[in-house]
Design a protein around this motif. Structure first.
Motif, PDB file in Angstrom:
ATOM      1  N   PRO A  22       0.802  -1.228   0.000  1.00 18.60           N
ATOM      2  CA  PRO A  22       0.000   0.000   0.000  1.00 18.60           C
ATOM      3  C   PRO A  22       0.833   1.275   0.000  1.00 18.60           C
ATOM      4  O   PRO A  22       0.330   2.327  -0.395  1.00 18.60           O
ATOM      5  N   SER A  23       2.099   1.190   0.405  1.00 17.43           N
ATOM      6  CA  SER A  23       2.953   2.381   0.396  1.00 17.43           C
ATOM      7  C   SER A  23       3.252   2.851  -1.027  1.00 17.43           C
ATOM      8  O   SER A  23       3.620   3.994  -1.241  1.00 17.43           O
ATOM      9  N   VAL A  24       3.073   1.961  -2.018  1.00 16.73           N
ATOM     10  CA  VAL A  24       3.214   2.336  -3.425  1.00 16.73           C
ATOM     11  C   VAL A  24       1.838   2.812  -3.873  1.00 16.73           C
ATOM     12  O   VAL A  24       0.931   2.007  -4.064  1.00 16.73           O
ATOM     13  N   THR A  25       1.669   4.114  -3.993  1.00 16.59           N
ATOM     14  CA  THR A  25       0.335   4.662  -4.251  1.00 16.59           C
ATOM     15  C   THR A  25      -0.128   4.496  -5.694  1.00 16.59           C
ATOM     16  O   THR A  25      -1.320   4.385  -5.951  1.00 16.59           O
ATOM     17  N   HIS A  26       0.811   4.489  -6.647  1.00 13.78           N
ATOM     18  CA  HIS A  26       0.452   4.403  -8.060  1.00 13.78           C
ATOM     19  C   HIS A  26       1.360   3.434  -8.798  1.00 13.78           C
ATOM     20  O   HIS A  26       2.526   3.258  -8.437  1.00 13.78           O
ATOM     21  N   SER A  99      -0.251   7.191 -14.798  1.00  9.76           N
ATOM     22  CA  SER A  99      -0.331   6.778 -13.392  1.00  9.76           C
ATOM     23  C   SER A  99      -1.687   6.151 -13.110  1.00  9.76           C
ATOM     24  O   SER A  99      -2.723   6.752 -13.379  1.00  9.76           O
ATOM     25  N   PRO A 101      -3.886   4.183  -9.964  1.00 12.66           N
ATOM     26  CA  PRO A 101      -3.875   3.918  -8.522  1.00 12.66           C
ATOM     27  C   PRO A 101      -3.607   2.437  -8.208  1.00 12.66           C
ATOM     28  O   PRO A 101      -4.053   1.548  -8.931  1.00 12.66           O
ATOM     29  N   ASN A 102      -2.887   2.191  -7.137  1.00  8.69           N
ATOM     30  CA  ASN A 102      -2.617   0.845  -6.652  1.00  8.69           C
ATOM     31  C   ASN A 102      -3.824   0.376  -5.845  1.00  8.69           C
ATOM     32  O   ASN A 102      -4.189   1.005  -4.848  1.00  8.69           O
ATOM     33  N   MET A 105      -3.354   0.064  -2.073  1.00 12.78           N
ATOM     34  CA  MET A 105      -3.399   1.329  -1.338  1.00 12.78           C
ATOM     35  C   MET A 105      -4.855   1.730  -1.101  1.00 12.78           C
ATOM     36  O   MET A 105      -5.228   2.144  -0.006  1.00 12.78           O
ATOM     37  N   LEU A 106      -5.713   1.562  -2.117  1.00 16.28           N
ATOM     38  CA  LEU A 106      -7.131   1.900  -1.965  1.00 16.28           C
ATOM     39  C   LEU A 106      -7.801   0.996  -0.931  1.00 16.28           C
ATOM     40  O   LEU A 106      -8.651   1.437  -0.169  1.00 16.28           O
ATOM     41  N   HIS A 109      -7.074   2.338   2.538  1.00 15.39           N
ATOM     42  CA  HIS A 109      -7.687   3.639   2.828  1.00 15.39           C
ATOM     43  C   HIS A 109      -9.196   3.670   2.606  1.00 15.39           C
ATOM     44  O   HIS A 109      -9.834   4.670   2.937  1.00 15.39           O
ATOM     45  N   THR A 111     -11.128   4.359   0.201  1.00 11.18           N
ATOM     46  CA  THR A 111     -11.544   5.654  -0.333  1.00 11.18           C
ATOM     47  C   THR A 111     -12.862   5.610  -1.095  1.00 11.18           C
ATOM     48  O   THR A 111     -13.612   6.568  -1.086  1.00 11.18           O
TER      49      THR A 111
END
Length: 173
Positions: A22-26, A99, A101-102, A105-106, A109, A111
């Motif tokens: 998740p630290s890799v956002t894209h 880019s 989104p990963n 990561m979503l 969060h 989102t």
């Protein structure tokens, strides 16, 4: 027509869905074209992923039967995963870096609603590109697509036909 702008459609198949912390956002989706083709520096406006509106190669079921593919569709292209639409596109000459989104990561969060890329699935996108100014440019005439850790074999370019607008005048007799 030299230097005319066209919309090109590309598709790619993912062997293994991308798995990043998740630290890799894209994640980066890159399209590399032959020298002379030019992507706008901010190419997001000219980018559209294949979704239910644009995708003419998605499987369609009518009365429990799948319809045949269109002539230009070499395979079934799935709709782009919900919530993973590109949010940036940076053109650098004949290369565009997009880019995405990963999904991991979503997931952390929460989102919004989102999907994920699936193993062995084909996805597509359309991107605006300016034709080569000189049809006789020397060098490699190949395109390639990279996504996350996967890369395509280079594939040959193709003739892009652009027609100039013509005018006709109606003369009443």
């Amino acid at each position: 027509v030299p230097n005319a702008t066209n919309l090109l459609s590309f598709y790619f198949q993912i062997r293994d869905h991308p798995q990043y912390p998740p630290s890799v956002t894209h994640l980066t989706l890159a399209i590399r074209g032959p020298l002379g083709f030019v992507f706008a520096e901010d190419c997001l406006e000219g980018l559209k992923v294949f979704d239910a509106e644009l995708n003419k190669c998605a499987p369609v079921v009518v009365k429990r039967k799948q319809t045949p593919l269109s002539d230009w569709c070499p395979t079934i292209i799935q709709n782009w995963p919900i919530g993973l639409q590109p949010d940036a596109c940076h053109g650098m000459g004949s290369t565009a870096k997009i880019s995405v989104p990963n999904s991991e990561m979503l997931r952390i969060h929460h989102t919004s609603e989102f999907g994920e890329f699936k193993d062995g699935t084909t996805y597509g996108f359309r991107l605006r590109v300016k034709n080569r100014g000189d049809a006789n440019v020397e060098g490699e005439l190949h395109w390639a697509i990279d996504f996350a850790e996967e890369a395509s074999q280079p594939f040959e370019t193709f003739a892009i036909k652009t027609f100039e607008a013509e005018r006709t005048q109606l003369i009443l007799a």
